[in-house]
Design a protein around this motif. Sequence first.
Motif, PDB file in Angstrom:
ATOM      1  N   PRO A 197      55.995  48.660  20.124  1.00 35.23           N
ATOM      2  CA  PRO A 197      56.414  49.297  18.875  1.00 35.23           C
ATOM      3  C   PRO A 197      56.759  48.250  17.813  1.00 35.23           C
ATOM      4  CG  PRO A 197      58.192  49.338  20.492  1.00 35.23           C
ATOM      5  CD  PRO A 197      56.977  48.799  21.201  1.00 35.23           C
ATOM      6  N   PRO A 198      56.473  48.552  16.532  1.00 34.38           N
ATOM      7  CA  PRO A 198      55.850  49.774  16.024  1.00 34.38           C
ATOM      8  C   PRO A 198      54.330  49.689  15.894  1.00 34.38           C
ATOM      9  CG  PRO A 198      56.654  48.500  14.189  1.00 34.38           C
ATOM     10  CD  PRO A 198      56.986  47.709  15.435  1.00 34.38           C
ATOM     11  N   GLN A 199      53.740  48.644  16.480  1.00 33.82           N
ATOM     12  CA  GLN A 199      52.280  48.509  16.381  1.00 33.82           C
ATOM     13  C   GLN A 199      51.576  49.648  17.118  1.00 33.82           C
ATOM     14  OE1 GLN A 199      54.142  45.631  14.911  1.00 33.82           O
ATOM     15  NE2 GLN A 199      54.073  45.155  17.093  1.00 33.82           N
ATOM     16  N   SER A 200      51.916  49.836  18.371  1.00 33.76           N
ATOM     17  CA  SER A 200      51.332  50.932  19.166  1.00 33.76           C
ATOM     18  C   SER A 200      52.206  51.163  20.384  1.00 33.76           C
ATOM     19  CB  SER A 200      49.895  50.596  19.588  1.00 33.76           C
ATOM     20  OG  SER A 200      49.809  49.312  20.165  1.00 33.76           O
ATOM     21  N   TYR A 201      52.567  52.438  20.608  1.00 37.69           N
ATOM     22  CA  TYR A 201      53.467  52.754  21.708  1.00 37.69           C
ATOM     23  C   TYR A 201      53.436  54.257  21.973  1.00 37.69           C
ATOM     24  CZ  TYR A 201      56.588  54.292  17.935  1.00 37.69           C
ATOM     25  OH  TYR A 201      57.116  54.928  16.855  1.00 37.69           O
ATOM     26  N   LEU A 202      53.964  54.651  23.115  1.00 46.74           N
ATOM     27  CA  LEU A 202      54.044  56.060  23.469  1.00 46.74           C
ATOM     28  C   LEU A 202      55.357  56.634  22.960  1.00 46.74           C
ATOM     29  CD1 LEU A 202      52.701  55.869  27.137  1.00 46.74           C
ATOM     30  CD2 LEU A 202      51.468  56.667  25.125  1.00 46.74           C
ATOM     31  N   ASP A 203      55.281  57.724  22.174  1.00 43.50           N
ATOM     32  CA  ASP A 203      56.497  58.334  21.650  1.00 43.50           C
ATOM     33  C   ASP A 203      57.127  59.249  22.700  1.00 43.50           C
ATOM     34  OD1 ASP A 203      55.023  60.680  21.663  1.00 43.50           O
ATOM     35  OD2 ASP A 203      54.853  60.834  19.482  1.00 43.50           O
ATOM     36  N   ASP A 204      58.150  59.987  22.313  1.00 43.88           N
ATOM     37  CA  ASP A 204      58.887  60.825  23.269  1.00 43.88           C
ATOM     38  C   ASP A 204      58.024  61.925  23.874  1.00 43.88           C
ATOM     39  OD1 ASP A 204      61.135  59.321  22.814  1.00 43.88           O
ATOM     40  OD2 ASP A 204      61.982  60.675  21.312  1.00 43.88           O
ATOM     41  N   SER A 205      56.933  62.278  23.202  1.00 44.56           N
ATOM     42  CA  SER A 205      56.036  63.300  23.735  1.00 44.56           C
ATOM     43  C   SER A 205      54.842  62.675  24.464  1.00 44.56           C
ATOM     44  CB  SER A 205      55.540  64.217  22.616  1.00 44.56           C
ATOM     45  OG  SER A 205      54.810  63.479  21.641  1.00 44.56           O
ATOM     46  N   ASN A 206      54.950  61.361  24.735  1.00 47.72           N
ATOM     47  CA  ASN A 206      53.915  60.616  25.447  1.00 47.72           C
ATOM     48  C   ASN A 206      52.618  60.509  24.643  1.00 47.72           C
ATOM     49  OD1 ASN A 206      53.666  59.059  27.845  1.00 47.72           O
ATOM     50  ND2 ASN A 206      52.211  60.556  28.667  1.00 47.72           N
ATOM     51  N   LYS A 207      52.735  60.571  23.320  1.00 44.29           N
ATOM     52  CA  LYS A 207      51.585  60.420  22.436  1.00 44.29           C
ATOM     53  C   LYS A 207      51.540  59.000  21.903  1.00 44.29           C
ATOM     54  CE  LYS A 207      49.589  62.190  18.109  1.00 44.29           C
ATOM     55  NZ  LYS A 207      49.787  63.114  16.962  1.00 44.29           N
ATOM     56  N   LEU A 208      50.346  58.419  21.883  1.00 47.40           N
ATOM     57  CA  LEU A 208      50.183  57.061  21.380  1.00 47.40           C
ATOM     58  C   LEU A 208      50.265  57.075  19.855  1.00 47.40           C
ATOM     59  CD1 LEU A 208      49.620  54.205  22.551  1.00 47.40           C
ATOM     60  CD2 LEU A 208      47.198  54.603  22.044  1.00 47.40           C
ATOM     61  N   VAL A 209      51.216  56.316  19.301  1.00 46.18           N
ATOM     62  CA  VAL A 209      51.431  56.271  17.855  1.00 46.18           C
ATOM     63  C   VAL A 209      51.660  54.827  17.434  1.00 46.18           C
ATOM     64  CG1 VAL A 209      52.405  58.604  17.765  1.00 46.18           C
ATOM     65  CG2 VAL A 209      53.926  56.649  18.120  1.00 46.18           C
ATOM     66  N   GLY A 210      51.693  54.592  16.125  1.00 41.40           N
ATOM     67  CA  GLY A 210      52.002  53.271  15.608  1.00 41.40           C
ATOM     68  C   GLY A 210      51.040  52.827  14.530  1.00 41.40           C
ATOM     69  N   PHE A 211      51.320  51.671  13.971  1.00 47.34           N
ATOM     70  CA  PHE A 211      50.499  51.133  12.893  1.00 47.34           C
ATOM     71  C   PHE A 211      49.056  50.919  13.334  1.00 47.34           C
ATOM     72  CE2 PHE A 211      48.822  47.147  10.991  1.00 47.34           C
ATOM     73  CZ  PHE A 211      48.547  47.639   9.725  1.00 47.34           C
ATOM     74  N   ASP A 212      48.852  50.234  14.453  1.00 48.12           N
ATOM     75  CA  ASP A 212      47.491  49.977  14.923  1.00 48.12           C
ATOM     76  C   ASP A 212      46.747  51.270  15.243  1.00 48.12           C
ATOM     77  OD1 ASP A 212      47.464  47.218  14.649  1.00 48.12           O
ATOM     78  OD2 ASP A 212      48.196  46.842  16.679  1.00 48.12           O
ATOM     79  N   VAL A 213      47.468  52.256  15.721  1.00 49.82           N
ATOM     80  CA  VAL A 213      46.864  53.559  16.009  1.00 49.82           C
ATOM     81  C   VAL A 213      46.376  54.201  14.721  1.00 49.82           C
ATOM     82  CG1 VAL A 213      47.300  55.875  16.929  1.00 49.82           C
ATOM     83  CG2 VAL A 213      48.247  53.867  18.096  1.00 49.82           C
TER      84      VAL A 213
END
Length: 275
Positions: free
Chosen positions: A46-62
Motif C-alpha cells: 500500500p498504497p501502490q497495490s494491496y488487498l482492501d478489507d473486502s479482499n479486492k486489489l486496489v491502489g495506484f498501480d491498480v
Amino acid sequence: MRKLVFGTMMALGFASVMNATAQAGPTMDRVMKAGEMKVATNSGWPPQSYLDDSNKLVGFDVDVANEIAKRLGVKVKFETPEWNVMTGGRWHGRFDVAVGSITPTKARSQVIDFAGIYYYSPYVFVVHKDSKATSRDDLNGKKIGVETGTTSEDYINRRLEIDAPGLAPIQYTLTPGEVKTYADSMLPFDDLRLGDGTRIHAVIAPEQTAQNAIKNRYPVKILPGEAAFKEPLVVVTDKGDPEWTAKLGSIIQSMKDDGTLSKLTTKWYGSDYSK
C-alpha cells in the motif's frame, strides 16, 4: 521501489519506443483477441497495490493498469507473482505487462523492456516518533531496515545505479552499523513501530510508503532534509515484442499529456508525483 535501465538504452530503446508507430505484435494480437490484458503487480504494497478489507486489489498501480486497459478497450486480469518472477523476464505469456512501481536499473535492462516512466518517488529516512535523530547524519552506525531486492537495499550498500535524464547524482553520506533486510515493504515498518532501536533504528523507503504508514497510525516520522535519492518508476514488458512496448509507451505518454497520471498520483499520494 524496484529496478530496470536507461543510459544508452534510454537513447536507443526508450526514445524509439516512445516515437515508434504502434503496430500490432504478438502480444497485442493476443490481448485484443482475448479481450483481456494480464497484469503483474504486487498484493501487499500500500498504497501502490494491496488487498482492501473486502479482499479486492486496489491502489495506484491498480488504477494505472485499469486505465491502460480502458484505453486499449480490454479488461484486466491481475496476477500477483513473487517480485523476482515479475522483474526477471521470460514470462512466456504468463503476463502481458507489469505495473508494479519498478525502478530502471542496469541489471534489469538485460531481461525486461520498459514502456515509459509514469511517476517518480523520493526515498526518505524514517525513524520512530521517539527517536532523537534529527538528520541522516544521526543514523551513522545505526541499524537500518530495507526491503530486499530494492533500490533502498542497493543505496544502503552503495551500489545503486539509476541512469535516467534529469536525476541528480546519488550522494552516499550514510554509513550504517548494520543493515537488516526484509521480504516485504511493510515489514521493516512493523519492526520500527516496536520502538526506537528495539529491532532497528530507521527505515529507508519511498516517501509514499512512509506517508501511508503514518496515515495508518504507525508511530514513525520522516526525517527532515533532502531525500536519499529520487527514482523514476516504469511500466515494463517482456523482451521480444517492441510493437507492444511502443503501444504501451504511447498510452503512458497520453496519460501524462491529459493529466491522468497527475490526478492518480494526487488521489493516492496527496501530491503530484507524475513529473
